[in-house]
Design an enzyme around this catalytic site. Structure first.
Site, short mmCIF file in Angstrom:
data_model
loop_
_atom_site.label_atom_id
_atom_site.label_comp_id
_atom_site.label_asym_id
_atom_site.label_seq_id
_atom_site.Cartn_x
_atom_site.Cartn_y
_atom_site.Cartn_z
N ASP A 14 0.87 -1.18 0.00
CA ASP A 14 0.00 0.00 0.00
C ASP A 14 0.91 1.23 0.00
O ASP A 14 2.13 1.11 0.21
CB ASP A 14 -0.90 0.00 1.24
CG ASP A 14 -1.80 1.22 1.33
OD1 ASP A 14 -2.29 1.68 0.27
OD2 ASP A 14 -2.02 1.75 2.43
N SER A 15 0.31 2.38 -0.16
CA SER A 15 1.08 3.63 -0.09
C SER A 15 1.65 3.83 1.31
O SER A 15 2.54 4.68 1.49
CB SER A 15 0.18 4.82 -0.41
OG SER A 15 -0.81 4.94 0.59
N TYR A 46 -0.72 8.60 -1.90
CA TYR A 46 -0.87 8.42 -3.35
C TYR A 46 -2.08 9.22 -3.86
O TYR A 46 -2.17 9.48 -5.06
CB TYR A 46 -1.15 6.95 -3.68
CG TYR A 46 0.02 6.00 -3.64
CD1 TYR A 46 1.32 6.42 -3.38
CD2 TYR A 46 -0.19 4.64 -3.88
CE1 TYR A 46 2.37 5.51 -3.35
CE2 TYR A 46 0.84 3.73 -3.87
CZ TYR A 46 2.13 4.16 -3.60
OH TYR A 46 3.16 3.25 -3.57
N GLY A 47 -2.98 9.55 -2.94
CA GLY A 47 -4.26 10.13 -3.35
C GLY A 47 -4.14 11.44 -4.11
O GLY A 47 -5.02 11.78 -4.90
N CYS A 77 -4.47 -1.26 -2.02
CA CYS A 77 -4.57 0.19 -2.22
C CYS A 77 -5.61 0.47 -3.31
O CYS A 77 -5.38 0.15 -4.48
CB CYS A 77 -3.20 0.74 -2.64
SG CYS A 77 -3.24 2.52 -2.92
N ASN A 78 -6.74 1.03 -2.90
CA ASN A 78 -7.80 1.33 -3.86
C ASN A 78 -7.34 2.32 -4.92
O ASN A 78 -7.80 2.29 -6.06
CB ASN A 78 -9.00 1.95 -3.13
CG ASN A 78 -9.66 0.98 -2.17
OD1 ASN A 78 -10.56 0.24 -2.55
ND2 ASN A 78 -9.21 0.98 -0.92
N THR A 79 -6.44 3.22 -4.55
CA THR A 79 -5.98 4.25 -5.48
C THR A 79 -5.22 3.59 -6.64
O THR A 79 -5.43 3.93 -7.80
CB THR A 79 -5.10 5.27 -4.74
OG1 THR A 79 -5.83 5.78 -3.62
CG2 THR A 79 -4.70 6.41 -5.65
N GLU A 156 -1.39 7.76 9.03
CA GLU A 156 0.07 7.58 8.98
C GLU A 156 0.74 8.10 10.25
O GLU A 156 1.79 7.60 10.66
CB GLU A 156 0.66 8.30 7.75
CG GLU A 156 0.34 7.64 6.41
CD GLU A 156 1.05 6.31 6.18
OE1 GLU A 156 2.26 6.24 6.42
OE2 GLU A 156 0.37 5.33 5.79
N CYS A 188 -10.76 3.44 0.88
CA CYS A 188 -9.31 3.62 1.04
C CYS A 188 -8.91 2.74 2.21
O CYS A 188 -9.59 2.74 3.25
CB CYS A 188 -8.98 5.08 1.33
SG CYS A 188 -7.28 5.35 1.92
N THR A 189 -7.82 1.99 2.06
CA THR A 189 -7.47 0.99 3.08
C THR A 189 -6.97 1.62 4.38
O THR A 189 -6.86 0.93 5.40
CB THR A 189 -6.43 0.00 2.53
OG1 THR A 189 -5.30 0.73 2.03
CG2 THR A 189 -7.03 -0.85 1.43
N HIS A 190 -6.66 2.91 4.36
CA HIS A 190 -6.33 3.58 5.63
C HIS A 190 -7.58 3.78 6.50
O HIS A 190 -7.48 3.84 7.72
CB HIS A 190 -5.70 4.95 5.37
CG HIS A 190 -4.26 4.91 4.95
ND1 HIS A 190 -3.86 4.47 3.71
CD2 HIS A 190 -3.13 5.28 5.61
CE1 HIS A 190 -2.54 4.56 3.62
NE2 HIS A 190 -2.07 5.05 4.77
N1 DGL Z 1 -4.56 3.38 1.22
C1 DGL Z 1 -4.66 3.80 -0.14
C2 DGL Z 1 -5.98 3.50 -0.77
O1 DGL Z 1 -6.56 2.47 -0.46
C3 DGL Z 1 -4.03 5.09 -0.58
C4 DGL Z 1 -4.00 6.23 0.36
C5 DGL Z 1 -3.10 7.36 -0.12
O2 DGL Z 1 -1.89 7.18 -0.08
O3 DGL Z 1 -3.60 8.40 -0.53
O4 DGL Z 1 -6.46 4.22 -1.59
#
Ligand code: DGL
Length: 280
Positions: A14-15, A46-47, A77-79, A156, A188-190
């Protein structure tokens, strides 16, 4: 890539630390698997990066995990999925890729109000992947994608609750709740690490969906189909985890230890890892 064996690890990336919300579901479902986790925290979020930047990072991390001997890689990571999964499958035809995506389909089936909120990064909200999911599955249901800038950085830093976090969550939830959303997709996985705060702000009567368990089931199905599930039984040891970060190691250690139930030892991500075959 060496010929994969059932004993080889599964790579997950993931990011940043968000993909640990997927890793924990994989660990719960597949206790015999050895799991390699890479947090690209040196390049998060990454967003808000360009699609080309995110794609290049994803390529680098998949190549890194393959070089470390992984038999499959989970895009947690969905992104990355929304921007690049088609390209990544073409670029790595020899690496089984399992990817998370927002749970639009189950949300459209579950909503009673007919309004679904999708909480995600800006890139996911603008991605062709999310547009396709909505076009395919949201018939007759209003889907409201909502970018939540600042949430990823908060996770984070390990700021999962408290007054400031509640205010940051409410800022993005309120418009969705006011529009009648009774179902919220954690896109988003966060965000699963903010779930308690999200549920507190949303109140009863709003359901919150996280597709991580479905990703673990899909990984199991893919490994079984390929004959690559780790052997189970009394005489085989359980799987273990290894963790890397591209960011500050001390910070990664501190935050990942708060998000993972067992002892974590975080290492710096090697730029060019030596191939290790199927060793785990
Ligand atoms: N956790 C990531 C997701 O599922 C990306 C979050 C990010 O870095 O912006 O989209």
């Amino acid at each position: 890539m060496p010929v994969p064996t059932p004993q080889a690890p599964v790579g997950v990336f993931d990011s940043g630390v968000g993909g640990l919300s997927v890793l924990r579901e994989i660990r719960a479902r597949l206790p015999a698997e050895t799991l390699y986790y890479v947090a690209d925290s040196g390049h998060a979020p990454y967003g808000d990066k360009t699609p080309a930047y995110v794609q290049a990072r994803a390529e680098h991390l998949i190549a890194t995990l393959a070089a470390l001997g992984c038999k499959a890689v989970v895009v947690a990571c969905n992104t990355v999925t929304g921007l690049s999964i088609g390209h990544l499958r073409e670029r790595f035809p020899g690496v089984p890729l399992v990817a998370i995506e927002p749970a639009v389909k189950p949300a459209a089936a579950l909503t009673r109000s007919g309004v679904v909120g999708v909480l995600a990064t800006r890139n996911t909200v603008q991605s062709a992947g999310l547009a396709r999911l909505i076009a395919q599955h949201a018939h007759g249901v209003q889907v409201l994608p909502r970018a939540c800038p600042g949430w990823v950085e908060r996770v984070e830093r390990g700021e999962l609750d408290g007054t400031d976090t509640e205010a940051a969550v409410a800022e993005h939830l309120r418009p969705l709740l006011d529009a009648g959303a009774d179902t919220l997709v954690l896109g988003c996985t966060h965000y699963p690490f903010l779930r308690a705060t999200i549920e507190k702000v949303a109140g009863p009567g709003v359901q919150v969906l996280d597709p991580a368990a479905a990703v673990a089931r899909e990984l199991e199905r893919r490994l079984a189909a390929l004959g690559l599930l780790a052997p189970t039984g009394d005489s085989t040891p359980g799987g273990h985890e290894r963790f890397w970060t591209s960011g500050n190691v001390a910070n990664g250690q501190r935050v990942m230890q708060t998000l993972w139930p067992n002892t974590v030892a975080v290492a710096a991500l090697p730029e060019r890892p030596e191939p290790t075959g199927s060793a785990s």
